[in-house]
Design a protein around this motif. Sequence first.
Motif: not given
Length: 55
Positions: A1-7
Motif C-alpha cells: 500500500m502506498t501513501m500520498a506524497k508529502k510536500g
Amino acid sequence: MTMAKKGREKNTKNKGKHSVLVERVKNKKRKEKEDRKARLKAITKAAQKASQGEK
C-alpha cells in the motif's frame, strides 16, 4: 500500500505557466484574425464605393 506524497504538488506551477502562455497565443491569433477581417471589410467597402462612383 502506498501513501500520498508529502510536500508540494508535482508540476502545477509549470502547468499554470503553460496554460497562461497558450491562452496568450490563442488570444493573439484571434485578434489577428479579427483585425484581418476588419481590414478586408474596409477594403471591399472602399472598392464598392469606387466602383459605384464610376457608374
